[in-house]
Design a protein around this motif. Structure first.
Motif, PDB file in Angstrom:
ATOM      1  N   SER A 206       0.533  -1.057  -0.081  1.00 22.60           N
ATOM      2  CA  SER A 206       0.347  -0.101   0.077  1.00 22.60           C
ATOM      3  C   SER A 206       0.701   1.437   0.161  1.00 22.60           C
ATOM      4  CB  SER A 206      -1.043   0.059   1.253  1.00 22.60           C
ATOM      5  OG  SER A 206      -1.902  -0.839   0.823  1.00 22.60           O
ATOM      6  N   HIS A 207       1.980   1.193   0.582  1.00 20.67           N
ATOM      7  CA  HIS A 207       3.078   2.594   0.720  1.00 20.67           C
ATOM      8  C   HIS A 207       3.197   2.511  -0.660  1.00 20.67           C
ATOM      9  CE1 HIS A 207       5.617   5.365   2.103  1.00 20.67           C
ATOM     10  NE2 HIS A 207       6.317   4.520   1.303  1.00 20.67           N
ATOM     11  N   GLU A 208       3.816   1.413  -1.699  1.00 22.93           N
ATOM     12  CA  GLU A 208       4.538   1.436  -2.348  1.00 22.93           C
ATOM     13  C   GLU A 208       2.930   2.118  -3.196  1.00 22.93           C
ATOM     14  OE1 GLU A 208       8.106   1.718  -2.578  1.00 22.93           O
ATOM     15  OE2 GLU A 208       8.054   0.770  -0.767  1.00 22.93           O
ATOM     16  N   LEU A 209       2.329   1.763  -3.620  1.00 18.56           N
ATOM     17  CA  LEU A 209       1.358   2.432  -4.601  1.00 18.56           C
ATOM     18  C   LEU A 209       0.875   3.718  -4.049  1.00 18.56           C
ATOM     19  CD1 LEU A 209      -0.768  -1.120  -4.909  1.00 18.56           C
ATOM     20  CD2 LEU A 209       1.043   0.435  -6.198  1.00 18.56           C
ATOM     21  N   ALA A 210       0.931   3.732  -2.980  1.00 19.15           N
ATOM     22  CA  ALA A 210       0.579   5.597  -2.800  1.00 19.15           C
ATOM     23  C   ALA A 210       1.913   6.107  -2.742  1.00 19.15           C
ATOM     24  CB  ALA A 210       0.545   5.323  -1.313  1.00 19.15           C
ATOM     25  N   ALA A 211       2.869   5.903  -2.793  1.00 17.69           N
ATOM     26  CA  ALA A 211       4.150   6.489  -3.060  1.00 17.69           C
ATOM     27  C   ALA A 211       4.228   7.253  -4.902  1.00 17.69           C
ATOM     28  CB  ALA A 211       5.095   6.184  -2.624  1.00 17.69           C
ATOM     29  N   VAL A 212       3.593   5.938  -5.309  1.00 17.79           N
ATOM     30  CA  VAL A 212       4.007   5.834  -7.416  1.00 17.79           C
ATOM     31  C   VAL A 212       2.924   6.698  -7.519  1.00 17.79           C
ATOM     32  CG1 VAL A 212       3.194   4.653  -8.587  1.00 17.79           C
ATOM     33  CG2 VAL A 212       4.819   3.636  -7.026  1.00 17.79           C
ATOM     34  N   GLN A 213       1.530   6.914  -6.853  1.00 16.38           N
ATOM     35  CA  GLN A 213       0.367   7.524  -6.748  1.00 16.38           C
ATOM     36  C   GLN A 213       0.805   9.672  -6.569  1.00 16.38           C
ATOM     37  OE1 GLN A 213      -3.358   6.646  -5.624  1.00 16.38           O
ATOM     38  NE2 GLN A 213      -3.794   8.841  -5.327  1.00 16.38           N
ATOM     39  N   GLN A 214       1.677  10.045  -5.355  1.00 13.78           N
ATOM     40  CA  GLN A 214       1.821  10.566  -5.441  1.00 13.78           C
ATOM     41  C   GLN A 214       2.799  11.288  -6.686  1.00 13.78           C
ATOM     42  OE1 GLN A 214       2.204  11.594  -1.311  1.00 13.78           O
ATOM     43  NE2 GLN A 214       4.184  12.640  -1.350  1.00 13.78           N
ATOM     44  N   PHE A 215       4.044  10.418  -6.581  1.00 12.26           N
ATOM     45  CA  PHE A 215       5.244  11.003  -7.003  1.00 12.26           C
ATOM     46  C   PHE A 215       5.047  10.538  -8.081  1.00 12.26           C
ATOM     47  CE2 PHE A 215       7.934   8.055  -4.150  1.00 12.26           C
ATOM     48  CZ  PHE A 215       8.019   9.576  -3.018  1.00 12.26           C
ATOM     49  N   LEU A 216       3.742  10.532  -9.080  1.00 11.02           N
ATOM     50  CA  LEU A 216       3.700  10.504 -11.065  1.00 11.02           C
ATOM     51  C   LEU A 216       2.796  12.008 -10.855  1.00 11.02           C
ATOM     52  CD1 LEU A 216       3.543   9.425 -13.423  1.00 11.02           C
ATOM     53  CD2 LEU A 216       1.419   8.676 -12.462  1.00 11.02           C
TER      54      LEU A 216
END
Length: 149
Positions: A18-28
């Motif tokens: 969940s953390h990694e997917l949230a980071a992907v979304q935010q950084f993108l």
């Protein structure tokens, strides 16, 4: 493939995904925003971060599949873009600190239960997140020196 019976380990893996997917979304989203601000180099650097977080998510999913754990991420938090580069870096710094704490805790737990493969995965991702934190700190220092607006 049998379901892995350690609910705490399953929880760590699910939280990490969940953390990694949230980071992907935010950084993108941030990458696209700074691109709109005309900061192509920074947008490209942020896109590299997106790709690294995607690799983390893939590795976590693969481990979950090996262990027979459903790779379901929980609800992702809202994206926080920031109104300036400095604010973005501060927001991302908090996200990385949360990741570091999670991966340290998860890695220690895996060592206690003698799951060396999952422990190694968490430790490797932890090192990447520590590197991200250092990069963010360098970027914030550059801003304070006036090198980035």
């Amino acid at each position: 493939m049998a379901m892995y019976s350690d609910p705490r380990l399953s929880g760590y893996l699910t939280r990490a995904l969940s953390h990694e997917l949230a980071a992907v979304q935010q950084f993108l989203m941030q990458s696209k925003l700074v691109g709109l601000w005309g900061m192509a180099d920074m947008s490209a650097r942020m896109r590299e971060d997106v790709n690294e977080e995607l690799v983390h998510a893939e590795r976590l999913m693969e481990r979950m599949l090996v262990l027979g754990i459903p790779s379901n991420a929980t609800q992702l938090p809202p994206v926080r873009t920031g109104r300036s580069v400095e604010e973005m870096l501060q927001i991302n710094r908090v996200l990385e600190i949360e990741a570091i704490r999670l991966y340290e805790e998860a890695s220690h737990y895996c060592a206690r239960i003698r799951d060396s493969e999952t422990q190694s995965l968490f430790a490797e991702i932890l090192q990447d997140e520590l590197g991200h934190l250092s990069e963010l700190d360098r970027g914030l220092m550059e801003i304070q020196k006036g090198a980035i607006s």
